[in-house]
Write a protein that holds these residues in place. Structure first.
Motif, PDB file in Angstrom:
ATOM      1  N   THR A 116      15.941  -7.549   1.888  1.00 55.01           N
ATOM      2  CA  THR A 116      15.193  -8.459   1.006  1.00 55.01           C
ATOM      3  C   THR A 116      13.864  -7.832   0.593  1.00 55.01           C
ATOM      4  OG1 THR A 116      16.180 -10.423   2.002  1.00 55.01           O
ATOM      5  CG2 THR A 116      14.076 -10.726   0.861  1.00 55.01           C
ATOM      6  N   LEU A 117      13.188  -7.224   1.549  1.00 60.82           N
ATOM      7  CA  LEU A 117      11.909  -6.568   1.270  1.00 60.82           C
ATOM      8  C   LEU A 117      12.105  -5.419   0.277  1.00 60.82           C
ATOM      9  CD1 LEU A 117       8.958  -6.789   2.080  1.00 60.82           C
ATOM     10  CD2 LEU A 117       9.427  -5.333   4.052  1.00 60.82           C
ATOM     11  N   ALA A 118      13.159  -4.642   0.486  1.00 58.45           N
ATOM     12  CA  ALA A 118      13.439  -3.530  -0.426  1.00 58.45           C
ATOM     13  C   ALA A 118      13.697  -4.033  -1.845  1.00 58.45           C
ATOM     14  CB  ALA A 118      14.643  -2.736   0.078  1.00 58.45           C
ATOM     15  N   LYS A 119      14.457  -5.108  -1.964  1.00 53.90           N
ATOM     16  CA  LYS A 119      14.745  -5.671  -3.298  1.00 53.90           C
ATOM     17  C   LYS A 119      13.484  -6.211  -3.959  1.00 53.90           C
ATOM     18  CE  LYS A 119      18.289  -8.104  -1.791  1.00 53.90           C
ATOM     19  NZ  LYS A 119      19.427  -9.044  -1.705  1.00 53.90           N
ATOM     20  N   ASP A 120      12.679  -6.926  -3.174  1.00 54.10           N
ATOM     21  CA  ASP A 120      11.451  -7.514  -3.721  1.00 54.10           C
ATOM     22  C   ASP A 120      10.497  -6.443  -4.240  1.00 54.10           C
ATOM     23  OD1 ASP A 120      12.438  -9.979  -3.066  1.00 54.10           O
ATOM     24  OD2 ASP A 120      11.114 -10.306  -1.339  1.00 54.10           O
ATOM     25  N   LEU A 121      10.465  -5.299  -3.560  1.00 49.23           N
ATOM     26  CA  LEU A 121       9.538  -4.235  -3.934  1.00 49.23           C
ATOM     27  C   LEU A 121      10.200  -3.151  -4.791  1.00 49.23           C
ATOM     28  CD1 LEU A 121       7.743  -3.905  -0.480  1.00 49.23           C
ATOM     29  CD2 LEU A 121       6.793  -4.890  -2.561  1.00 49.23           C
ATOM     30  N   GLU A 122      11.484  -3.395  -5.140  1.00 50.46           N
ATOM     31  CA  GLU A 122      12.258  -2.462  -5.974  1.00 50.46           C
ATOM     32  C   GLU A 122      12.292  -1.058  -5.362  1.00 50.46           C
ATOM     33  OE1 GLU A 122      10.540  -2.773  -9.878  1.00 50.46           O
ATOM     34  OE2 GLU A 122      11.536  -4.682 -10.277  1.00 50.46           O
ATOM     35  N   LEU A 123      12.559  -1.028  -4.053  1.00 52.27           N
ATOM     36  CA  LEU A 123      12.650   0.232  -3.329  1.00 52.27           C
ATOM     37  C   LEU A 123      14.110   0.636  -3.110  1.00 52.27           C
ATOM     38  CD1 LEU A 123       9.966  -0.395  -0.571  1.00 52.27           C
ATOM     39  CD2 LEU A 123       9.755   1.154  -2.522  1.00 52.27           C
ATOM     40  N   MET A 124      14.352   1.924  -3.048  1.00 50.69           N
ATOM     41  CA  MET A 124      15.663   2.423  -2.650  1.00 50.69           C
ATOM     42  C   MET A 124      15.814   2.246  -1.139  1.00 50.69           C
ATOM     43  SD  MET A 124      15.943   5.978  -4.840  1.00 50.69           S
ATOM     44  CE  MET A 124      14.292   6.496  -4.369  1.00 50.69           C
ATOM     45  N   GLY A 125      17.047   2.331  -0.677  1.00 45.45           N
ATOM     46  CA  GLY A 125      17.310   2.190   0.745  1.00 45.45           C
ATOM     47  C   GLY A 125      17.713   3.510   1.374  1.00 45.45           C
ATOM     48  N   SER A 126      17.331   3.686   2.640  1.00 42.44           N
ATOM     49  CA  SER A 126      17.761   4.854   3.407  1.00 42.44           C
ATOM     50  C   SER A 126      18.408   4.360   4.697  1.00 42.44           C
ATOM     51  CB  SER A 126      16.572   5.766   3.720  1.00 42.44           C
ATOM     52  OG  SER A 126      17.019   6.976   4.315  1.00 42.44           O
ATOM     53  N   CYS A 127      19.111   5.261   5.377  1.00 45.21           N
ATOM     54  CA  CYS A 127      19.794   4.869   6.606  1.00 45.21           C
ATOM     55  C   CYS A 127      19.703   5.991   7.627  1.00 45.21           C
ATOM     56  CB  CYS A 127      21.254   4.541   6.316  1.00 45.21           C
ATOM     57  SG  CYS A 127      22.257   5.959   5.815  1.00 45.21           S
ATOM     58  N   ASP A 175       0.830  -1.211   0.000  1.00 48.01           N
ATOM     59  CA  ASP A 175       0.000   0.000   0.000  1.00 48.01           C
ATOM     60  C   ASP A 175       0.859   1.254   0.000  1.00 48.01           C
ATOM     61  OD1 ASP A 175      -2.277  -1.522  -0.062  1.00 48.01           O
ATOM     62  OD2 ASP A 175      -2.823  -1.189   2.040  1.00 48.01           O
ATOM     63  N   PHE A 176       1.977   1.186   0.703  1.00 46.38           N
ATOM     64  CA  PHE A 176       2.935   2.299   0.741  1.00 46.38           C
ATOM     65  C   PHE A 176       3.465   2.589  -0.668  1.00 46.38           C
ATOM     66  CE2 PHE A 176       7.607   3.169   1.068  1.00 46.38           C
ATOM     67  CZ  PHE A 176       7.553   4.461   1.566  1.00 46.38           C
ATOM     68  N   VAL A 177       3.842   1.546  -1.373  1.00 42.78           N
ATOM     69  CA  VAL A 177       4.357   1.700  -2.745  1.00 42.78           C
ATOM     70  C   VAL A 177       3.267   2.232  -3.666  1.00 42.78           C
ATOM     71  CG1 VAL A 177       5.263   0.465  -4.750  1.00 42.78           C
ATOM     72  CG2 VAL A 177       6.149  -0.050  -2.470  1.00 42.78           C
ATOM     73  N   GLU A 178       2.061   1.697  -3.530  1.00 39.69           N
ATOM     74  CA  GLU A 178       0.946   2.130  -4.374  1.00 39.69           C
ATOM     75  C   GLU A 178       0.643   3.617  -4.162  1.00 39.69           C
ATOM     76  OE1 GLU A 178      -3.761   1.045  -5.265  1.00 39.69           O
ATOM     77  OE2 GLU A 178      -2.579  -0.228  -3.931  1.00 39.69           O
ATOM     78  N   ALA A 179       0.843   4.095  -2.930  1.00 39.39           N
ATOM     79  CA  ALA A 179       0.580   5.508  -2.623  1.00 39.39           C
ATOM     80  C   ALA A 179       1.672   6.433  -3.153  1.00 39.39           C
ATOM     81  CB  ALA A 179       0.441   5.692  -1.116  1.00 39.39           C
ATOM     82  N   GLY A 180       2.835   5.858  -3.520  1.00 35.70           N
ATOM     83  CA  GLY A 180       3.927   6.680  -4.049  1.00 35.70           C
ATOM     84  C   GLY A 180       5.226   6.588  -3.274  1.00 35.70           C
ATOM     85  N   GLY A 181       5.271   5.707  -2.263  1.00 38.29           N
ATOM     86  CA  GLY A 181       6.501   5.511  -1.501  1.00 38.29           C
ATOM     87  C   GLY A 181       7.562   4.820  -2.343  1.00 38.29           C
ATOM     88  N   THR A 182       8.811   5.271  -2.221  1.00 40.37           N
ATOM     89  CA  THR A 182       9.867   4.719  -3.081  1.00 40.37           C
ATOM     90  C   THR A 182      11.114   4.274  -2.324  1.00 40.37           C
ATOM     91  OG1 THR A 182      10.611   7.000  -3.482  1.00 40.37           O
ATOM     92  CG2 THR A 182       9.193   6.000  -5.152  1.00 40.37           C
ATOM     93  N   ALA A 183      11.105   4.323  -0.987  1.00 37.54           N
ATOM     94  CA  ALA A 183      12.298   3.921  -0.238  1.00 37.54           C
ATOM     95  C   ALA A 183      11.919   3.392   1.145  1.00 37.54           C
ATOM     96  CB  ALA A 183      13.263   5.097  -0.097  1.00 37.54           C
ATOM     97  N   MET A 184      12.859   2.667   1.766  1.00 33.60           N
ATOM     98  CA  MET A 184      12.664   2.191   3.134  1.00 33.60           C
ATOM     99  C   MET A 184      14.013   2.151   3.842  1.00 33.60           C
ATOM    100  SD  MET A 184      11.937  -1.884   2.553  1.00 33.60           S
ATOM    101  CE  MET A 184      11.871  -2.242   4.323  1.00 33.60           C
ATOM    102  N   GLU A 185      13.966   2.220   5.158  1.00 38.39           N
ATOM    103  CA  GLU A 185      15.208   2.192   5.928  1.00 38.39           C
ATOM    104  C   GLU A 185      15.750   0.765   5.992  1.00 38.39           C
ATOM    105  OE1 GLU A 185      14.613   6.107   8.779  1.00 38.39           O
ATOM    106  OE2 GLU A 185      14.052   4.147   9.602  1.00 38.39           O
ATOM    107  N   VAL A 186      16.981   0.605   5.512  1.00 35.58           N
ATOM    108  CA  VAL A 186      17.615  -0.722   5.484  1.00 35.58           C
ATOM    109  C   VAL A 186      18.852  -0.783   6.379  1.00 35.58           C
ATOM    110  CG1 VAL A 186      16.743  -1.324   3.196  1.00 35.58           C
ATOM    111  CG2 VAL A 186      18.926  -0.112   3.396  1.00 35.58           C
ATOM    112  N   ALA A 187      19.278   0.351   6.905  1.00 40.28           N
ATOM    113  CA  ALA A 187      20.367   0.407   7.883  1.00 40.28           C
ATOM    114  C   ALA A 187      19.933   1.418   8.935  1.00 40.28           C
ATOM    115  CB  ALA A 187      21.673   0.835   7.227  1.00 40.28           C
ATOM    116  N   TYR A 188      19.585   0.911  10.117  1.00 38.52           N
ATOM    117  CA  TYR A 188      18.912   1.751  11.116  1.00 38.52           C
ATOM    118  C   TYR A 188      19.471   1.483  12.503  1.00 38.52           C
ATOM    119  CZ  TYR A 188      15.136   3.095  14.353  1.00 38.52           C
ATOM    120  OH  TYR A 188      14.414   3.620  15.392  1.00 38.52           O
ATOM    121  N   GLY A 189      19.968   2.531  13.127  1.00 39.79           N
ATOM    122  CA  GLY A 189      20.350   2.459  14.532  1.00 39.79           C
ATOM    123  C   GLY A 189      20.992   1.148  14.935  1.00 39.79           C
ATOM    124  N   GLN A 190      20.387   0.502  15.903  1.00 36.27           N
ATOM    125  CA  GLN A 190      20.958  -0.723  16.434  1.00 36.27           C
ATOM    126  C   GLN A 190      20.212  -1.976  15.971  1.00 36.27           C
ATOM    127  OE1 GLN A 190      20.989   0.562  20.605  1.00 36.27           O
ATOM    128  NE2 GLN A 190      23.202   0.836  20.492  1.00 36.27           N
TER     129      GLN A 190
END
Length: 278
Positions: free
Chosen positions: A235-246, A209-224
């Motif tokens: 894996t989720l980012a790759k499956d959904l073809e999302l960019m990564g943030s940190c 739903d996030f992607v359908e709404a226009g989301g294009t990235a997710m946090e893949v390196a976060y804190g601890q």
């Protein structure tokens, strides 16, 4: 590891303990080259920090962390690199501020009744660096009033999950929040998806739903986050073809060793979100 890019942290403009200028100084001390201040539901931290960042050649990316709901759960979406003066962002800040103000009144009323004391919203507001008042500000107020011995006790007895001050806010739907960010020319990033207490199936539905709404990235390196969590998010980012943030999600000095730039290695097979503006 210590990253030179940190795209998730907080100041006194929301629930952090360092002022925007002090956070910039700490970023410089820690060798951060690119920083996004992502205060909850306000861009005030970014606005206050941009002059000092520019004076010190620190690349400061406009950022905000917006609260929303999906499937009954509270979700956080980070907005990066948007036009902070756009109509969409002004609407977002106004809507979120109204929701928070309404929540504040209820928290104050409940605490007053529970403690049999007059909890002053105006006094609590003085603990916030902006109009964004949250439970940590109420906790500091209770400590200073001498009604509880510590912030921890304040949350354990009065403000934590299931306690009187745990008031649910009327946040907008996830799609609306993503739309604000996209309309303002920014990138919508799913924040710390590994922390949401969802089954794998439900999390994938939320992300879809996030992607359908226009989301294009997710946090893949976060804190601890641990290596297992990092692997799942990558894996989720790759499956959904999302960019990564940190980001560290640093809120201020703490006993856990979490500081600006502290996070796992960024996954090598994920496109970094900052390639869009570098």
């Amino acid at each position: 590891m210590n990253s030179v890019i940190d795209l998730h942290c907080h100041t006194t403009a929301s629930d952090g303990s360092l002022s925007p200028s002090a956070l910039v100084e700490r970023a410089l001390e820690r060798g951060i080259k690119t920083l996004a201040i992502t205060d909850h539901d306000t861009l005030e931290g970014f606005r206050q920090a941009r002059a000092v960042a520019a004076e010190n050649d620190l690349t400061l990316i406009p950022g905000i962390e917006l609260s929303c709901v999906w499937g009954g759960a509270t979700i956080h979406i980070v907005g990066l690199n948007m036009d902070v003066d756009s109509p969409a962002m002004k609407e977002a800040e106004a809507v979120q501020l109204k929701a928070r103000q309404e929540r504040c009144v209820i928290i104050a009323e409940r605490l007053s009744k529970k403690l049999n004391q007059d909890v002053s919203i105006e006094e609590v507001r003085q603990y916030a660096g902006s109009d964004i008042v949250g439970r940590p500000h109420f906790a500091r107020y209770l400590v200073d009033k001498g009604w509880v011995p510590s912030m921890q006790v304040a949350f354990n007895k009065y403000l934590g999950a299931g306690k009187p001050g745990d008031v649910k806010t009327s946040w907008p739907e996830l799609a609306q929040v993503v739309r604000w960010i996209v309309e303002a020319g920014g990138t919508a990033v799913m924040a710390h998806a590994h922390l949401y207490k969802m089954t794998r199936t439900k999390l994938r539905a939320c992300m879809a739903d996030f992607v359908e709404a226009g989301g294009t990235a997710m946090e893949v390196a976060y804190g601890q986050m641990d290596n297992n969590q990092r692997g799942q998010m990558a894996t989720l980012a790759k499956d959904l073809e999302l960019m990564g943030s940190c980001g560290s999600d640093f809120h201020g000095p703490n006993r856990f060793g979490l500081d600006l730039g502290v996070m796992p290695d960024f996954p090598k097979d994920i496109v970094p979100v900052w390639t869009q503006w570098q």
